[in-house]
Design a protein around this motif. Structure first.
Motif, PDB file in Angstrom:
ATOM      1  N   LEU A 122     -10.496  -8.360  -1.667  1.00  0.00           N
ATOM      2  CA  LEU A 122      -9.886  -7.287  -1.047  1.00  0.00           C
ATOM      3  C   LEU A 122      -8.746  -7.408  -1.246  1.00  0.00           C
ATOM      4  N   LEU A 123      -8.035  -6.077  -1.781  1.00  0.00           N
ATOM      5  CA  LEU A 123      -6.626  -6.009  -1.842  1.00  0.00           C
ATOM      6  C   LEU A 123      -6.116  -4.801  -1.107  1.00  0.00           C
ATOM      7  N   PHE A 124      -5.103  -5.295  -0.380  1.00  0.00           N
ATOM      8  CA  PHE A 124      -4.104  -4.193   0.777  1.00  0.00           C
ATOM      9  C   PHE A 124      -3.055  -3.994   0.131  1.00  0.00           C
TER      10      PHE A 124
ATOM     11  N   VAL B 171      -0.871 -14.097   1.486  1.00  0.00           N
ATOM     12  CA  VAL B 171       0.326 -13.126   2.088  1.00  0.00           C
ATOM     13  C   VAL B 171       1.332 -13.566   1.370  1.00  0.00           C
ATOM     14  N   PRO B 172       2.756 -12.775   1.400  1.00  0.00           N
ATOM     15  CA  PRO B 172       3.863 -13.219   0.855  1.00  0.00           C
ATOM     16  C   PRO B 172       4.845 -14.029   1.703  1.00  0.00           C
ATOM     17  N   THR B 173       4.653 -14.047   2.920  1.00  0.00           N
ATOM     18  CA  THR B 173       5.809 -14.823   3.673  1.00  0.00           C
ATOM     19  C   THR B 173       5.215 -15.691   4.667  1.00  0.00           C
ATOM     20  N   ARG B 174       5.853 -16.541   5.213  1.00  0.00           N
ATOM     21  CA  ARG B 174       5.396 -17.379   6.041  1.00  0.00           C
ATOM     22  C   ARG B 174       5.089 -16.904   7.538  1.00  0.00           C
ATOM     23  N   GLU B 175       6.274 -16.054   7.780  1.00  0.00           N
ATOM     24  CA  GLU B 175       5.768 -15.242   9.103  1.00  0.00           C
ATOM     25  C   GLU B 175       4.475 -14.436   9.130  1.00  0.00           C
ATOM     26  N   LEU B 176       4.385 -13.844   8.252  1.00  0.00           N
ATOM     27  CA  LEU B 176       3.153 -13.063   7.970  1.00  0.00           C
ATOM     28  C   LEU B 176       1.839 -14.131   7.766  1.00  0.00           C
ATOM     29  N   CYS B 177       1.886 -15.078   7.323  1.00  0.00           N
ATOM     30  CA  CYS B 177       0.923 -16.168   7.168  1.00  0.00           C
ATOM     31  C   CYS B 177       0.721 -16.572   8.802  1.00  0.00           C
ATOM     32  N   ILE B 178       1.308 -16.782   9.524  1.00  0.00           N
ATOM     33  CA  ILE B 178       1.472 -17.367  10.886  1.00  0.00           C
ATOM     34  C   ILE B 178       0.867 -16.141  11.755  1.00  0.00           C
TER      35      ILE B 178
ATOM     36  N   ASP C 116       2.114  -2.871 -11.481  1.00  0.00           N
ATOM     37  CA  ASP C 116       1.873  -4.044 -11.230  1.00  0.00           C
ATOM     38  C   ASP C 116       0.661  -4.328 -10.474  1.00  0.00           C
ATOM     39  N   ILE C 117       0.338  -3.567  -9.333  1.00  0.00           N
ATOM     40  CA  ILE C 117      -0.534  -3.643  -8.398  1.00  0.00           C
ATOM     41  C   ILE C 117      -1.953  -3.074  -9.205  1.00  0.00           C
ATOM     42  N   LYS C 118      -1.787  -1.888 -10.119  1.00  0.00           N
ATOM     43  CA  LYS C 118      -2.942  -1.313 -10.810  1.00  0.00           C
ATOM     44  C   LYS C 118      -3.401  -2.603 -11.790  1.00  0.00           C
ATOM     45  N   THR C 119      -2.465  -3.400 -12.285  1.00  0.00           N
ATOM     46  CA  THR C 119      -2.754  -4.296 -13.220  1.00  0.00           C
ATOM     47  C   THR C 119      -3.709  -5.371 -12.550  1.00  0.00           C
ATOM     48  N   LEU C 120      -3.251  -5.964 -11.271  1.00  0.00           N
ATOM     49  CA  LEU C 120      -3.746  -6.882 -10.461  1.00  0.00           C
ATOM     50  C   LEU C 120      -5.149  -6.485 -10.077  1.00  0.00           C
ATOM     51  N   ALA C 121      -5.289  -5.150  -9.633  1.00  0.00           N
ATOM     52  CA  ALA C 121      -6.575  -4.610  -9.194  1.00  0.00           C
ATOM     53  C   ALA C 121      -7.601  -4.591 -10.373  1.00  0.00           C
ATOM     54  N   HIS C 122      -7.111  -4.215 -11.659  1.00  0.00           N
ATOM     55  CA  HIS C 122      -7.987  -4.239 -12.748  1.00  0.00           C
ATOM     56  C   HIS C 122      -8.421  -5.880 -13.049  1.00  0.00           C
TER      57      HIS C 122
ATOM     58  N   ALA D 285     -11.910 -13.281  -1.005  1.00  0.00           N
ATOM     59  CA  ALA D 285     -10.615 -13.499  -1.111  1.00  0.00           C
ATOM     60  C   ALA D 285      -9.715 -11.939  -0.894  1.00  0.00           C
ATOM     61  N   ILE D 286      -8.802 -12.267   0.034  1.00  0.00           N
ATOM     62  CA  ILE D 286      -7.894 -11.252   0.620  1.00  0.00           C
ATOM     63  C   ILE D 286      -6.604 -11.280  -0.058  1.00  0.00           C
ATOM     64  N   LEU D 287      -6.039 -10.282  -0.718  1.00  0.00           N
ATOM     65  CA  LEU D 287      -4.630 -10.270  -1.078  1.00  0.00           C
ATOM     66  C   LEU D 287      -4.038  -9.173  -0.236  1.00  0.00           C
ATOM     67  N   ASP D 288      -3.373  -9.619   0.776  1.00  0.00           N
ATOM     68  CA  ASP D 288      -2.518  -8.865   1.895  1.00  0.00           C
ATOM     69  C   ASP D 288      -1.065  -8.488   1.328  1.00  0.00           C
ATOM     70  N   GLU D 289      -0.523  -7.218   1.595  1.00  0.00           N
ATOM     71  CA  GLU D 289       0.814  -6.798   1.418  1.00  0.00           C
ATOM     72  C   GLU D 289       0.816  -7.004  -0.315  1.00  0.00           C
ATOM     73  N   ALA D 290       0.059  -6.437  -1.181  1.00  0.00           N
ATOM     74  CA  ALA D 290       0.022  -6.894  -2.587  1.00  0.00           C
ATOM     75  C   ALA D 290       1.271  -6.561  -3.103  1.00  0.00           C
ATOM     76  N   ASP D 291       1.877  -5.563  -2.959  1.00  0.00           N
ATOM     77  CA  ASP D 291       3.074  -4.781  -3.250  1.00  0.00           C
ATOM     78  C   ASP D 291       4.287  -5.843  -3.105  1.00  0.00           C
ATOM     79  N   GLU D 292       4.145  -6.381  -1.895  1.00  0.00           N
ATOM     80  CA  GLU D 292       5.403  -7.353  -1.631  1.00  0.00           C
ATOM     81  C   GLU D 292       5.195  -8.630  -2.339  1.00  0.00           C
ATOM     82  N   LEU D 293       3.879  -9.261  -2.526  1.00  0.00           N
ATOM     83  CA  LEU D 293       3.552 -10.360  -3.482  1.00  0.00           C
ATOM     84  C   LEU D 293       3.987 -10.154  -4.673  1.00  0.00           C
TER      85      LEU D 293
END
Length: 399
Positions: free
Chosen positions: A178-180, A76-83, A187-193, A147-155
């Motif tokens: 899993l990509l959300f 996840v992209p942030t500490r708060e979202l991690c918690i 960039d998300i399309k590239t990551l998904a590919h 493996a899960i990538l959450d808030e991938a656009d923010e990452l």
């Protein structure tokens, strides 16, 4: 569909019942069978749609508690979202033997390392701290199943693309990914590919980008009038909790210093605070100890504050997606919410683009400066008094 209809193990189902989870949200209903069947998934869904539980429930079921190794990885992209993410997993897995843990910057590394060596089944992490432990040899991914990538656009927005690709490349064996994301930039399309194998795709983002559960209000003021207007608005609204977003941390500090004399239970949070302070403010707000929270965009993505009735943008957000993510802190999980954005003269052209792009039906508190002839170029206009009338404004057609 109800969670009780899925054949979920009783220990997990009891935890869901305790949490008040009975009916599945659309993203949960769509994603659960795909994740359970082991397919890779690329999912687009609005913020506040229940994505965390959609991932966590089947992820917990995939873990073998007898195997003392990381079997699920969540980035996840942030500490708060991690918690927040690990807290949700802890609640759902409470009656099982699954051990979740979170690692993020600003926390004692010795404690992290001791916990990781003792045994963790599901690891939730921010990219920076995850890279630290990969480079130092603390972590092993050889048993990761999912493996899960959450808030991938923010990452990716904060420049983590190469880091994410490296982290994913450390999982050498075949696994589920899993990509959300709330948006699908290139960039998300590239990551998904690069990261997904023959993924299933679901999209619950409608053409109307602004969720139907949120009413969008705007008010036009000279900068010197904004604070008085904000105080008046908050005093006249039925505010359960409010998030007030500023575009920079120094703006948060300045507004907090001036507004704390008008209200009790006021707090603030931004990236300039220590991690301990940020975590403390986060907990206080979640537990209703803080009613008015001033924030930078560190609180603008993914965080689930279930009691937020109002969001205020002290200024029009910078960036195309920030407005959606900020206002998405209210009106979550089917509840109604209100968003109010303060507008000044220099923000009018950006506002027109925002309203058209996000298909917003705006309510104006006071005059509508977008109406033809309402604010002649180069000539000052006399402003009407700010009278929010309990938050109800006149609805106007899209410009």
């Amino acid at each position: 569909m109800k969670f009780s209809e899925l054949g979920i193990p009783s220990d997990i189902l009891k935890s869901l019942e305790t949490m008040g989870y009975e009916d599945m949200t659309p993203v949960q209903e769509a994603a659960y069978p795909i994740i359970s069947d082991g397919h890779d998934l690329c999912a687009l869904a609005e913020t506040g749609s229940g994505k965390t539980a959609a991932c966590a429930i089947p992820l917990i079921q995939k873990v073998d508690p007898e195997l003392n190794a990381i079997q699920g990885l969540v980035i996840v992209p942030t500490r708060e979202l991690c918690i927040q993410y690990v807290t949700e997993i802890q609640k759902i897995s409470k009656k099982t033997n699954v051990i979740p843990f979170a690692v993020y910057g600003g926390f004692d590394k010795d404690i992290d390392i001791a916990k990781l060596k003792h045994g963790v089944h599901i690891l939730v992490a921010t990219p920076g701290r995850l890279l630290d432990y990969l480079y130092s040899g603390v972590l092993s991914f050889k048993h990761v199943k999912c493996a899960i990538l959450d808030e991938a656009d923010e990452l990716l927005k904060v420049g983590f693309l190469e880091d994410i690709e490296f982290i994913m490349s450390c999982i050498l064996h075949e696994h589920q990914t899993l990509l959300f994301s709330a948006t699908m930039p290139e960039d998300i399309k590239t990551l998904a590919h690069d990261c997904l194998r023959d993924p299933k795709h679901i999209s619950l983002i409608t053409e109307r980008k602004a969720p139907e559960s949120i009413d969008h209000y705007f008010t036009y003021h000279h900068p010197k009038e904004k604070q008085a207007a904000l105080v008046k608005y908050l005093n006249e609204e039925d505010v359960k909790q409010v998030l007030i977003f500023c575009n920079a941390r120094h703006m948060v500090d300045k507004l907090f210093s001036s507004i704390r004399k008008d209200f009790e239970d006021v707090g603030y949070i931004h990236a300039g605070l220590s991690q301990d302070k940020r975590s403390s403010v986060f907990r206080q707000f979640k537990n209703m100890k803080i009613r008015y929270l001033l924030a930078s965009d560190v609180a603008g993505r993914g965080l689930d504050f279930s009691h937020v009735s109002h969001v205020v943008n002290w200024s029009l957000p910078r960036g195309k997606e920030l407005y959606t993510h900020r206002t998405g802190r209210t009106g979550r999980m089917g509840k109604k919410g209100k968003a109010l954005t303060f507008i000044t003269r220099h923000e009018l052209s950006d506002l027109r683009e925002l309203i058209n792009r996000n298909k917003i039906s705006p309510y104006w508190l006071g005059k509508d400066p977008l109406q033809k002839g309402s604010t002649p170029q180069g000539r000052k206009t006399r402003k009407r008094p700010f009278r929010p009338n309990r938050g109800m404004g006149k609805k106007v057609a899209k410009p």
